[in-house]
Design a protein around this motif. Structure first.
Motif, PDB file in Angstrom:
ATOM      1  N   PHE A  57       0.828  -1.220   0.000  1.00 25.97           N
ATOM      2  CA  PHE A  57       0.000   0.000   0.000  1.00 25.97           C
ATOM      3  C   PHE A  57       0.858   1.264   0.000  1.00 25.97           C
ATOM      4  O   PHE A  57       0.469   2.287  -0.554  1.00 25.97           O
ATOM      5  N   VAL A  58       1.979   1.233   0.719  1.00 19.61           N
ATOM      6  CA  VAL A  58       2.849   2.422   0.804  1.00 19.61           C
ATOM      7  C   VAL A  58       4.304   2.008   0.603  1.00 19.61           C
ATOM      8  O   VAL A  58       4.680   0.871   0.858  1.00 19.61           O
ATOM      9  N   GLU A  59       5.097   2.990   0.151  1.00 20.34           N
ATOM     10  CA  GLU A  59       6.542   2.820   0.091  1.00 20.34           C
ATOM     11  C   GLU A  59       7.184   3.947   0.880  1.00 20.34           C
ATOM     12  O   GLU A  59       6.591   5.003   1.044  1.00 20.34           O
ATOM     13  N   LEU A  60       8.401   3.714   1.347  1.00 22.14           N
ATOM     14  CA  LEU A  60       9.108   4.803   2.020  1.00 22.14           C
ATOM     15  C   LEU A  60       9.362   5.926   1.027  1.00 22.14           C
ATOM     16  O   LEU A  60       9.697   5.688  -0.125  1.00 22.14           O
ATOM     17  N   ASN A  61       9.179   7.162   1.461  1.00 22.36           N
ATOM     18  CA  ASN A  61       9.538   8.322   0.652  1.00 22.36           C
ATOM     19  C   ASN A  61      10.035   9.387   1.620  1.00 22.36           C
ATOM     20  O   ASN A  61       9.960   9.206   2.847  1.00 22.36           O
ATOM     21  N   ALA A  62      10.555  10.486   1.081  1.00 21.41           N
ATOM     22  CA  ALA A  62      11.207  11.472   1.942  1.00 21.41           C
ATOM     23  C   ALA A  62      10.248  12.007   2.999  1.00 21.41           C
ATOM     24  O   ALA A  62      10.637  12.210   4.159  1.00 21.41           O
ATOM     25  N   THR A  63       8.971  12.221   2.610  1.00 19.50           N
ATOM     26  CA  THR A  63       8.020  12.772   3.571  1.00 19.50           C
ATOM     27  C   THR A  63       7.755  11.792   4.714  1.00 19.50           C
ATOM     28  O   THR A  63       7.763  12.169   5.891  1.00 19.50           O
ATOM     29  N   LEU A  64       7.541  10.515   4.376  1.00 22.64           N
ATOM     30  CA  LEU A  64       7.345   9.514   5.436  1.00 22.64           C
ATOM     31  C   LEU A  64       8.572   9.431   6.335  1.00 22.64           C
ATOM     32  O   LEU A  64       8.453   9.304   7.554  1.00 22.64           O
ATOM     33  N   GLU A  65       9.765   9.526   5.730  1.00 23.78           N
ATOM     34  CA  GLU A  65      10.989   9.471   6.537  1.00 23.78           C
ATOM     35  C   GLU A  65      11.094  10.663   7.474  1.00 23.78           C
ATOM     36  O   GLU A  65      11.586  10.546   8.599  1.00 23.78           O
ATOM     37  N   VAL A  66      10.624  11.831   7.010  1.00 24.14           N
ATOM     38  CA  VAL A  66      10.632  13.006   7.885  1.00 24.14           C
ATOM     39  C   VAL A  66       9.656  12.806   9.050  1.00 24.14           C
ATOM     40  O   VAL A  66       9.977  13.108  10.200  1.00 24.14           O
ATOM     41  N   PHE A  67       8.482  12.256   8.750  1.00 19.77           N
ATOM     42  CA  PHE A  67       7.534  11.980   9.837  1.00 19.77           C
ATOM     43  C   PHE A  67       8.116  10.955  10.807  1.00 19.77           C
ATOM     44  O   PHE A  67       7.953  11.070  12.019  1.00 19.77           O
ATOM     45  N   ALA A  68       8.809   9.930  10.267  1.00 19.90           N
ATOM     46  CA  ALA A  68       9.441   8.927  11.136  1.00 19.90           C
ATOM     47  C   ALA A  68      10.515   9.576  12.007  1.00 19.90           C
ATOM     48  O   ALA A  68      10.602   9.324  13.216  1.00 19.90           O
ATOM     49  N   GLU A  69      11.322  10.428  11.392  1.00 16.05           N
ATOM     50  CA  GLU A  69      12.398  11.085  12.145  1.00 16.05           C
ATOM     51  C   GLU A  69      11.801  12.000  13.211  1.00 16.05           C
ATOM     52  O   GLU A  69      12.289  12.044  14.348  1.00 16.05           O
ATOM     53  N   LEU A  70      10.737  12.732  12.865  1.00 15.82           N
ATOM     54  CA  LEU A  70      10.079  13.568  13.881  1.00 15.82           C
ATOM     55  C   LEU A  70       9.479  12.686  14.972  1.00 15.82           C
ATOM     56  O   LEU A  70       9.408  13.097  16.135  1.00 15.82           O
ATOM     57  N   GLY A  71       9.082  11.469  14.624  1.00 16.75           N
ATOM     58  CA  GLY A  71       8.575  10.539  15.628  1.00 16.75           C
ATOM     59  C   GLY A  71       9.610  10.259  16.690  1.00 16.75           C
ATOM     60  O   GLY A  71       9.354  10.401  17.896  1.00 16.75           O
ATOM     61  N   VAL A  72      10.819   9.904  16.263  1.00 19.46           N
ATOM     62  CA  VAL A  72      11.845   9.571  17.257  1.00 19.46           C
ATOM     63  C   VAL A  72      12.364  10.853  17.916  1.00 19.46           C
ATOM     64  O   VAL A  72      12.726  10.856  19.095  1.00 19.46           O
ATOM     65  N   VAL A  73      12.352  11.960  17.175  1.00 18.46           N
ATOM     66  CA  VAL A  73      12.728  13.252  17.779  1.00 18.46           C
ATOM     67  C   VAL A  73      11.783  13.587  18.939  1.00 18.46           C
ATOM     68  O   VAL A  73      12.226  13.981  20.026  1.00 18.46           O
ATOM     69  N   PHE A  74      10.471  13.409  18.736  1.00 13.76           N
ATOM     70  CA  PHE A  74       9.540  13.762  19.817  1.00 13.76           C
ATOM     71  C   PHE A  74       9.560  12.733  20.950  1.00 13.76           C
ATOM     72  O   PHE A  74       9.260  13.074  22.090  1.00 13.76           O
ATOM     73  N   ILE A  75       9.937  11.472  20.650  1.00 10.86           N
ATOM     74  CA  ILE A  75      10.149  10.515  21.750  1.00 10.86           C
ATOM     75  C   ILE A  75      11.259  11.022  22.662  1.00 10.86           C
ATOM     76  O   ILE A  75      11.111  11.110  23.882  1.00 10.86           O
ATOM     77  N   LEU A  76      12.399  11.402  22.062  1.00 10.81           N
ATOM     78  CA  LEU A  76      13.530  11.822  22.886  1.00 10.81           C
ATOM     79  C   LEU A  76      13.294  13.184  23.528  1.00 10.81           C
ATOM     80  O   LEU A  76      13.805  13.461  24.609  1.00 10.81           O
ATOM     81  N   PHE A  77      12.530  14.038  22.871  1.00  6.53           N
ATOM     82  CA  PHE A  77      12.172  15.323  23.481  1.00  6.53           C
ATOM     83  C   PHE A  77      11.347  15.066  24.739  1.00  6.53           C
ATOM     84  O   PHE A  77      11.583  15.651  25.796  1.00  6.53           O
ATOM     85  N   TRP A  78      10.401  14.153  24.607  1.00  5.09           N
ATOM     86  CA  TRP A  78       9.549  13.776  25.754  1.00  5.09           C
ATOM     87  C   TRP A  78      10.404  13.195  26.889  1.00  5.09           C
ATOM     88  O   TRP A  78      10.224  13.540  28.054  1.00  5.09           O
ATOM     89  N   VAL A  79      11.334  12.309  26.505  1.00  4.37           N
ATOM     90  CA  VAL A  79      12.214  11.713  27.504  1.00  4.37           C
ATOM     91  C   VAL A  79      13.054  12.799  28.184  1.00  4.37           C
ATOM     92  O   VAL A  79      13.231  12.792  29.406  1.00  4.37           O
TER      93      VAL A  79
END
Lengths: 392, 392
Positions: A57-79
């Protein structure tokens, strides 16, 4: 007749991707919660299901990778928001031992197993560096879900992960120097290290102190009634700056969280960060599954290399980090060891650099990616069991 | 020596872009708030400042466009949360008149001015369609900032904007049919219209009713303690689906907000949506400025066309919508007229389709983009003055 809105086709297609990935991740989360299993494994497998390996249904693309990176960024921000500098300093010596021993052993083990597999010394250097890395995003999410962020185990893992990232920077710089030029530019590497250490020291010490002295500064702008957006801008800026000096973006996000934590007595900011912490991280976990290429593992040779690398990666990291953390007691030291196991995206990035340099071939790259993912999937259930004997 | 982390260079570059755009938008917001001017104009001009036209720090790319689109999606989702179906039905007849008259007059005026400028009838059709469109994102943000979302003016504008979007779909389908095939495929257009109307009716009536009957359904999943993520997934899914049937994505987001609003008595969701509503919209406003190409307007011919189109666009929309809204009283009807003026991205999209079909040349495209932006910038201060006589 679909209207050919050329200017927006790409954008609306990307929003479809985001909707599919978020919905799938939450279905995976739901199923795994109902089964009593770690939700993030459900999200990773949901990504695998909707990704190219299964449903497509989906493939990795730059936008998804940015959302993924912001995902881990906000995990560590929260931590970071849950972490105080003085508490980090209290575990500093232990974290330092864990960081160094938890890199030295996997490096030696990785170098040895690579030579044993018949690779040359430059290739072995990249394999060793990929095995040395630690990706702290997954472990942070597990610690948070267990309510264990404010424990000595969590702080030791976080401190050691910062040290590991600096050590990985050095190892990669040396490996790239040897691969690209056949020699190491000591001055350039010293500069890289100086920048990285200076970045961490400046924001950890200076940033926290500045915020202690002016805890109301994030509420000064009129554009916002709360410190929410100023805090998010600080998070993105330090994440971007960390990446610019060669560190992982999450290190910057973690430091930003620690800095913002100093303002919490003025204004409880967690309620406003929580929605971002709910929205972005599923993209991080699902992307791990989306990027999984099952075809690479049908070759028996690759499976053998993968098995060898994974076994060495887990054993050396657990033993090294455990040895460094013994002062915390046996069970806690083992939890630190297990918590350092996930290589996640850091191992994959190092393998990617090796591929760019022409010293890591397709089979090895697939094996390192597989090792990174296996270490990432294997750690959470073990960590839950060690930290929370009541869970199953 | 910067470490060549090839695999992440693009992603970390995009995160730098996001940090720059968000920080710039908030600086623009801050300056304009201190000057007592509309904050969103400050954000648009900040985008212009960091964009290619001035400083060149960032360029539009697919990821920024997705953030911009999510910005306007979350604006309309927020607006939908403040809107009840029965309140919309109460203004339905007026909104219908505003929508039809507010499209008919600009269409006639645009067609006339295009012929007067010497364009052929197919090109005139696209110009007329671009002048007919309404972009409701900017007006919604202004209404929200004035605390005027729950007024009859706001509801009339929102209802008329939904009708306008369906009418624009028809006009574009007809224009594309004539440009591409020299004729109109009535069956295909009827299918498009049926899909669009069916989508709106199904989710506005059926979705709201379903939620009224089972208001706890968004809290049923175990993956989340609040209805926040289920609501966000619904928002993204309806936005994507609206785009798939040829409507603006924001129409789907607005309907999703209206549906979720029915659960508010169970769980106040605004507190959790508010951070997304603070985080994403600045990218929407800043992107308008980033996309502005000042070079296109140094040509006196283009400026003349731009001036003619803009004058006709404003006059016909204000007069048409005012006429449709007279039942609300003079001042309110004028506010509706002004609120319908911004063409925003909808006008640009239609011009882009015309360019793809080869009937809109570079000069005309620049003029239509300029018209869309001018109408977008001119409306907020006027609307503030009409709705809030106290604010200068």
């Amino acid at each position: 007749m679909p209207i050919p809105i050329a200017a927006t086709t790409e954008v609306s297609g990307l929003i479809v991707d985001l909707a599919v990935v978020l919905a799938a991740a939450k279905v995976g989360d739901e199923i795994f919660k109902r089964l009593g299993q770690p939700a993030l494994i459900g999200e990773i497998l949901a990504g695998l299901a909707v990704g190219p390996a299964v449903l497509g249904f989906v493939e990795l693309n730059a936008t998804l990778e940015v959302f993924a990176e912001l995902g881990v960024v906000f995990i560590l921000f929260w931590v970071g928001l849950e972490t105080r500098l003085d508490e980090m300093q209290a575990v500093g010596a232990t974290a330092g031992r864990v960081g160094v021993a938890g890199v030295a052993l996997p490096f030696a083990g990785g170098y040895g197993v690579a030579l044993a597999l018949g690779e040359d010394s430059t290739t072995a250097l990249f394999i060793a560096a990929a095995l040395s890395a630690t990706s702290v995003g997954i472990t942070s999410a597990v610690l948070e879900s267990l309510g264990a962020l404010r424990t000595r185990v969590a702080r030791t893992i976080l401190g050691a992960a910062v040290i590991d990232d600096i050590l990985a920077l050095i190892l990669v710089a040396v490996a790239v120097g040897i691969a690209a030029e056949g020699g190491v530019d000591v001055g350039a590497i010293a500069l890289s290290i100086g920048l990285a250490v200076g970045f961490v020291a400046f924001f950890a010490l200076g940033g926290v102190r500045a915020m202690q002295q002016r805890p109301g500064i994030l509420q000064a702008p009129r554009f916002s009634e709360s410190p929410f957006l100023p805090a998010v801008i600080l998070c993105l800026a330090l994440a971007a700056l960390a990446a610019e000096v060669g560190l992982a973006a999450v290190i910057g996000a973690f430091l930003a969280g620690m800095i913002v934590a100093e303002t919490k007595e003025q204004h409880p900011i967690e309620d406003e960060i929580a929605p971002l912490y709910a929205f972005f991280p599923p993209f991080f976990f699902a992307s791990i599954g989306i990027s999984l290429d099952l075809d690479a593992f049908v070759d028996p040779g690759t499976i053998g290399v993968l098995a060898a690398l994974t076994a060495v990666a887990i054993a050396t990291k657990v033993v090294g980090a455990y040895a460094g953390a013994r002062a915390l007691g046996d069970r806690a030291a083992l939890a630190v060891g297990v918590g350092m196991v996930p290589r996640g995206e850091v191992g994959i990035i190092i393998a990617g650099i090796g591929a760019t340099e022409g010293v890591i071939d397709g089979e090895l790259f697939a094996a390192i990616v597989g090792m990174s993912l296996l270490t990432t999937i294997v750690a959470p259930p073990l960590l839950r069991r060690l930290l929370n004997p009541a869970a199953h």
